[in-house]
Design a protein around this motif. Structure first.
Motif, PDB file in Angstrom:
ATOM      1  N   ASN A  99       0.858  -1.186   0.000  1.00  0.00           N
ATOM      2  CA  ASN A  99       0.000   0.000   0.000  1.00  0.00           C
ATOM      3  C   ASN A  99       0.895   1.237   0.000  1.00  0.00           C
ATOM      4  O   ASN A  99       1.635   1.473   0.954  1.00  0.00           O
ATOM      5  CB  ASN A  99      -0.901   0.020   1.238  1.00  0.00           C
ATOM      6  CG  ASN A  99      -1.698  -1.261   1.390  1.00  0.00           C
ATOM      7  OD1 ASN A  99      -2.756  -1.420   0.805  1.00  0.00           O
ATOM      8  ND2 ASN A  99      -1.174  -2.198   2.183  1.00  0.00           N
ATOM      9  N   ILE A 100       0.831   2.013  -1.087  1.00  0.00           N
ATOM     10  CA  ILE A 100       1.619   3.235  -1.213  1.00  0.00           C
ATOM     11  C   ILE A 100       0.666   4.416  -1.088  1.00  0.00           C
ATOM     12  O   ILE A 100      -0.226   4.590  -1.924  1.00  0.00           O
ATOM     13  CB  ILE A 100       2.353   3.294  -2.568  1.00  0.00           C
ATOM     14  CG1 ILE A 100       3.160   2.002  -2.808  1.00  0.00           C
ATOM     15  CG2 ILE A 100       3.246   4.524  -2.630  1.00  0.00           C
ATOM     16  CD1 ILE A 100       4.246   1.753  -1.806  1.00  0.00           C
ATOM     17  N   PHE A 101       0.824   5.225  -0.045  1.00  0.00           N
ATOM     18  CA  PHE A 101      -0.056   6.366   0.212  1.00  0.00           C
ATOM     19  C   PHE A 101       0.578   7.638  -0.345  1.00  0.00           C
ATOM     20  O   PHE A 101       1.734   7.951  -0.034  1.00  0.00           O
ATOM     21  CB  PHE A 101      -0.286   6.560   1.713  1.00  0.00           C
ATOM     22  CG  PHE A 101      -1.174   5.510   2.342  1.00  0.00           C
ATOM     23  CD1 PHE A 101      -1.768   4.505   1.592  1.00  0.00           C
ATOM     24  CD2 PHE A 101      -1.416   5.548   3.708  1.00  0.00           C
ATOM     25  CE1 PHE A 101      -2.589   3.558   2.176  1.00  0.00           C
ATOM     26  CE2 PHE A 101      -2.236   4.607   4.311  1.00  0.00           C
ATOM     27  CZ  PHE A 101      -2.821   3.603   3.544  1.00  0.00           C
ATOM     28  N   ILE A 102      -0.192   8.370  -1.170  1.00  0.00           N
ATOM     29  CA  ILE A 102       0.254   9.676  -1.647  1.00  0.00           C
ATOM     30  C   ILE A 102      -0.832  10.701  -1.350  1.00  0.00           C
ATOM     31  O   ILE A 102      -1.995  10.356  -1.155  1.00  0.00           O
ATOM     32  CB  ILE A 102       0.578   9.661  -3.157  1.00  0.00           C
ATOM     33  CG1 ILE A 102      -0.672   9.321  -3.985  1.00  0.00           C
ATOM     34  CG2 ILE A 102       1.702   8.699  -3.456  1.00  0.00           C
ATOM     35  CD1 ILE A 102      -0.457   9.428  -5.495  1.00  0.00           C
ATOM     36  N   GLY A 103      -0.451  11.945  -1.319  1.00  0.00           N
ATOM     37  CA  GLY A 103      -1.391  13.020  -1.031  1.00  0.00           C
ATOM     38  C   GLY A 103      -0.647  14.218  -0.485  1.00  0.00           C
ATOM     39  O   GLY A 103       0.483  14.102   0.013  1.00  0.00           O
ATOM     40  N   SER A 104      -1.271  15.374  -0.572  1.00  0.00           N
ATOM     41  CA  SER A 104      -0.622  16.597  -0.091  1.00  0.00           C
ATOM     42  C   SER A 104      -0.464  16.563   1.415  1.00  0.00           C
ATOM     43  O   SER A 104      -1.078  15.754   2.115  1.00  0.00           O
ATOM     44  CB  SER A 104      -1.455  17.817  -0.497  1.00  0.00           C
ATOM     45  OG  SER A 104      -2.739  17.753   0.103  1.00  0.00           O
ATOM     46  N   ASN A 105       0.375  17.453   1.931  1.00  0.00           N
ATOM     47  CA  ASN A 105       0.489  17.596   3.384  1.00  0.00           C
ATOM     48  C   ASN A 105      -0.870  17.980   3.962  1.00  0.00           C
ATOM     49  O   ASN A 105      -1.565  18.836   3.415  1.00  0.00           O
ATOM     50  CB  ASN A 105       1.531  18.662   3.736  1.00  0.00           C
ATOM     51  CG  ASN A 105       2.936  18.218   3.401  1.00  0.00           C
ATOM     52  OD1 ASN A 105       3.280  17.062   3.548  1.00  0.00           O
ATOM     53  ND2 ASN A 105       3.758  19.149   2.927  1.00  0.00           N
ATOM     54  N   GLY A 106      -1.239  17.340   5.075  1.00  0.00           N
ATOM     55  CA  GLY A 106      -2.510  17.643   5.709  1.00  0.00           C
ATOM     56  C   GLY A 106      -3.704  16.951   5.091  1.00  0.00           C
ATOM     57  O   GLY A 106      -4.848  17.295   5.399  1.00  0.00           O
ATOM     58  N   SER A 107      -3.463  15.956   4.235  1.00  0.00           N
ATOM     59  CA  SER A 107      -4.572  15.290   3.546  1.00  0.00           C
ATOM     60  C   SER A 107      -5.085  14.053   4.265  1.00  0.00           C
ATOM     61  O   SER A 107      -5.982  13.385   3.768  1.00  0.00           O
ATOM     62  CB  SER A 107      -4.158  14.918   2.120  1.00  0.00           C
ATOM     63  OG  SER A 107      -3.091  13.980   2.132  1.00  0.00           O
ATOM     64  N   GLY A 108      -4.509  13.725   5.423  1.00  0.00           N
ATOM     65  CA  GLY A 108      -5.050  12.630   6.212  1.00  0.00           C
ATOM     66  C   GLY A 108      -4.193  11.387   6.286  1.00  0.00           C
ATOM     67  O   GLY A 108      -4.559  10.423   6.970  1.00  0.00           O
ATOM     68  N   LYS A 109      -3.044  11.359   5.618  1.00  0.00           N
ATOM     69  CA  LYS A 109      -2.191  10.169   5.660  1.00  0.00           C
ATOM     70  C   LYS A 109      -1.737   9.873   7.087  1.00  0.00           C
ATOM     71  O   LYS A 109      -1.814   8.734   7.548  1.00  0.00           O
ATOM     72  CB  LYS A 109      -0.982  10.340   4.743  1.00  0.00           C
ATOM     73  CG  LYS A 109      -1.331  10.599   3.275  1.00  0.00           C
ATOM     74  CD  LYS A 109      -0.101  10.614   2.397  1.00  0.00           C
ATOM     75  CE  LYS A 109       0.911  11.678   2.777  1.00  0.00           C
ATOM     76  NZ  LYS A 109       0.370  13.062   2.645  1.00  0.00           N
ATOM     77  N   SER A 110      -1.273  10.895   7.777  1.00  0.00           N
ATOM     78  CA  SER A 110      -0.824  10.697   9.156  1.00  0.00           C
ATOM     79  C   SER A 110      -1.987  10.339  10.069  1.00  0.00           C
ATOM     80  O   SER A 110      -1.825   9.555  11.021  1.00  0.00           O
ATOM     81  CB  SER A 110      -0.120  11.955   9.674  1.00  0.00           C
ATOM     82  OG  SER A 110       1.066  12.205   8.951  1.00  0.00           O
ATOM     83  N   ASN A 111      -3.161  10.898   9.797  1.00  0.00           N
ATOM     84  CA  ASN A 111      -4.329  10.561  10.610  1.00  0.00           C
ATOM     85  C   ASN A 111      -4.727   9.099  10.417  1.00  0.00           C
ATOM     86  O   ASN A 111      -5.171   8.440  11.366  1.00  0.00           O
ATOM     87  CB  ASN A 111      -5.508  11.470  10.263  1.00  0.00           C
ATOM     88  CG  ASN A 111      -5.313  12.882  10.780  1.00  0.00           C
ATOM     89  OD1 ASN A 111      -4.524  13.104  11.698  1.00  0.00           O
ATOM     90  ND2 ASN A 111      -6.008  13.836  10.196  1.00  0.00           N
ATOM     91  N   PHE A 112      -4.589   8.587   9.209  1.00  0.00           N
ATOM     92  CA  PHE A 112      -4.854   7.171   8.960  1.00  0.00           C
ATOM     93  C   PHE A 112      -3.907   6.317   9.804  1.00  0.00           C
ATOM     94  O   PHE A 112      -4.328   5.373  10.479  1.00  0.00           O
ATOM     95  CB  PHE A 112      -4.667   6.869   7.472  1.00  0.00           C
ATOM     96  CG  PHE A 112      -5.059   5.467   7.073  1.00  0.00           C
ATOM     97  CD1 PHE A 112      -6.266   5.240   6.443  1.00  0.00           C
ATOM     98  CD2 PHE A 112      -4.214   4.390   7.324  1.00  0.00           C
ATOM     99  CE1 PHE A 112      -6.636   3.947   6.061  1.00  0.00           C
ATOM    100  CE2 PHE A 112      -4.562   3.099   6.957  1.00  0.00           C
ATOM    101  CZ  PHE A 112      -5.785   2.879   6.322  1.00  0.00           C
ATOM    102  N   ILE A 113      -2.626   6.672   9.774  1.00  0.00           N
ATOM    103  CA  ILE A 113      -1.645   5.894  10.524  1.00  0.00           C
ATOM    104  C   ILE A 113      -1.887   6.027  12.026  1.00  0.00           C
ATOM    105  O   ILE A 113      -1.699   5.069  12.783  1.00  0.00           O
ATOM    106  CB  ILE A 113      -0.227   6.338  10.139  1.00  0.00           C
ATOM    107  CG1 ILE A 113       0.053   5.926   8.684  1.00  0.00           C
ATOM    108  CG2 ILE A 113       0.819   5.740  11.066  1.00  0.00           C
ATOM    109  CD1 ILE A 113       1.336   6.474   8.116  1.00  0.00           C
ATOM    110  N   SER A 114      -2.344   7.205  12.473  1.00  0.00           N
ATOM    111  CA  SER A 114      -2.621   7.374  13.899  1.00  0.00           C
ATOM    112  C   SER A 114      -3.758   6.459  14.362  1.00  0.00           C
ATOM    113  O   SER A 114      -3.782   6.037  15.517  1.00  0.00           O
ATOM    114  CB  SER A 114      -2.934   8.837  14.226  1.00  0.00           C
ATOM    115  OG  SER A 114      -4.212   9.221  13.746  1.00  0.00           O
TER     116      SER A 114
END
Length: 438
Positions: free
Chosen positions: A29-44
């Motif tokens: 699973n490769i996650f891309i997206g701008s800063n603040g787009s929710g990638k870190s929130n998904f991992i949290s």
């Protein structure tokens, strides 16, 4: 690995992440997206579950592992800012479960741990479990016409009360019924409290379907490992000399136990020393041999030999990028991979020529376990053009909330036939790829 162990996550009212539509995860699973787009929130969301299930409560602070895990991801600020407080935040995790051949109860191949968390912004400690259940299937129960099998339901009708499925006859694994449980705390994840609750009841733990599933689920989640390139302390890695005798097989978040991990993995798997040396030759062709050695009587360090140079080099003499690549090589080429491996932005500080090597290590690890990578690097993305279905783009729904879409060859076929690579499309902000803040 035939199928991913974590199939999907569903969220509602959780920060800026809107995942009410199921997006199925894969082995890679490769996650891309701008800063603040929710990638870190998904991992949290993933870190929260691991910490809730595996951390030992701090009795001196009178804080449960659930309360501490919630505090780590934002406390009462986990509630979407656009939602009026108080409200419920939903986090639902779907897992692959192994089939129990002794039971005839259907749909045991997967199950969903479904949490609804009560959040009050006006109260710093106003976060509690409002509802919790574990049930079978890989679709959410409010969208399926059939009734799933419930292992347990807590707080759904009254706080502090719930029910657990119990086999009708001890030793008979065909039919079940619900039995009531009381004194269920709302500041603990119910899954962690089940042994205590069953000990205080008249139902032997082994006479409940949840008994084995709970053990397997906690064992799975406890082996999740999370890394962030920004948290790798290169100075600490260079200078650390960990004590001999530790059992570490996973690199720490800062990387300071690197010599110990290398030593333990070499002792555990006869082929790992050759594997890690081949990995280093891929990035530094003159590399001859790298190995952990005793430093003094009770400590370890790493020495590194190169062709045509007799003296050994040490990590404090190596470049930042080289030390970083050694860390990723140790993690991704390990013979003992975690059940889920998450790495934030592994490309940081690395030369562009190493991107195909890093990508190959990631793909190799994903053939053995489940991997999530977040990246902003078009140079790294170029080398995932051959597996577009594993790329997940976090995109804005309404400038405030973000969802996930998966890429496909059909979406990009015309551009791929023209010779574009995935990273090329990302560089120019192609709207079919996303990942840009506009």
């Amino acid at each position: 690995m035939n199928q991913p162990l974590l199939r999907f996550i569903v969220t509602k009212n959780y920060k800026n992440l809107s995942l009410e539509q199921i997006v199925r995860l894969k082995n890679l699973n490769i996650f891309i997206g701008s800063n603040g787009s929710g990638k870190s929130n998904f991992i949290s969301c993933l870190k929260f579950l691991k910490d809730s299930l595996t951390k030992i409560p701090d009795e001196s602070r009178a804080v449960s592992s659930f309360e501490d895990a919630v505090a780590q991801i934002g406390g009462n600020r986990i509630l979407d800012v656009s939602v009026e407080s108080p409200a419920r935040v939903r986090l639902a995790y779907c897992f692959s479960f192994s089939q129990n051949s002794q039971t005839n109860i259907p749909a045991r191949d997967s199950g969903i741990l479904d949490l609804k968390i009560f959040v009050n912004r006006d109260n710093a400690r106003g976060v509690n479990i409002a509802e919790e259940c574990l049930y079978s299937g890989d679709i959410l129960h409010d969208s399926t016409p059939s009734t799933p099998f419930y292992y347990y339901k807590f707080h759904d009708r009254e706080f502090g009360k719930g029910a657990v499925s119990v086999y009708d006859e001890p030793g008979q694994f065909s039919t079940t019924h619900f039995e009531a449980l009381d004194n269920i705390l709302t500041n603990f994840l119910g899954l962690t409290a089940i042994p205590r609750l069953l000990e205080d009841s008249q139902y032997p733990p082994e006479n409940t379907p949840v008994y084995r599933i709970r053990r397997d689920l906690i064992e799975l989640v406890s082996k999740w490992q999370f890394y962030n390139a920004n948290n790798m302390d290169l100075n600490l890695i260079r200078m650390a000399e960990p004590k001999i005798g530790g059992s570490d097989i996973y690199l720490s978040l800062s990387g300071d136990n690197l010599p110990l991990v290398l030593d333990n993995l070499i002792q555990q798997d006869i082929d790992f020393e050759e594997s890690i040396n081949q990995a280093m030759k891929a990035i530094l062709p003159k590399s001859r041999r790298l190995r952990p050695i005793r430093s003094g009587r009770l400590s370890l360090t790493v020495e590194w030999y190169f062709h045509d140079i007799k003296e050994a080099f040490y990590l404090n003499e190596m470049s930042d990028g080289t030390v970083r690549m050694l860390c990723w090589a140790t993690i991704l080429n390990s013979p003992v991979l975690p059940s889920l491996l998450v790495i934030d932005e592994p490309e940081l500080g690395l030369h562009v020529s190493w991107m195909p090597i890093l990508a190959e290590w990631i793909k190799k690890a994903a053939r053995k376990t489940q991997v999530i990578i977040t990246t902003h690097s078009p140079d790294l993305l170029d080398y995932f053009t051959d597996c577009l279905e594993s790329v997940f783009c976090f995109y804005s729904e309404d400038k405030t909330h973000f969802s996930i879409k998966t890429l496909s060859k059909e979406m990009l076929n015309d551009k791929l036939e023209e010779g574009w690579q995935l990273g090329d499309l990302y560089r120019v902000g192609d709207p079919s790829i996303g990942g840009w803040p506009w």
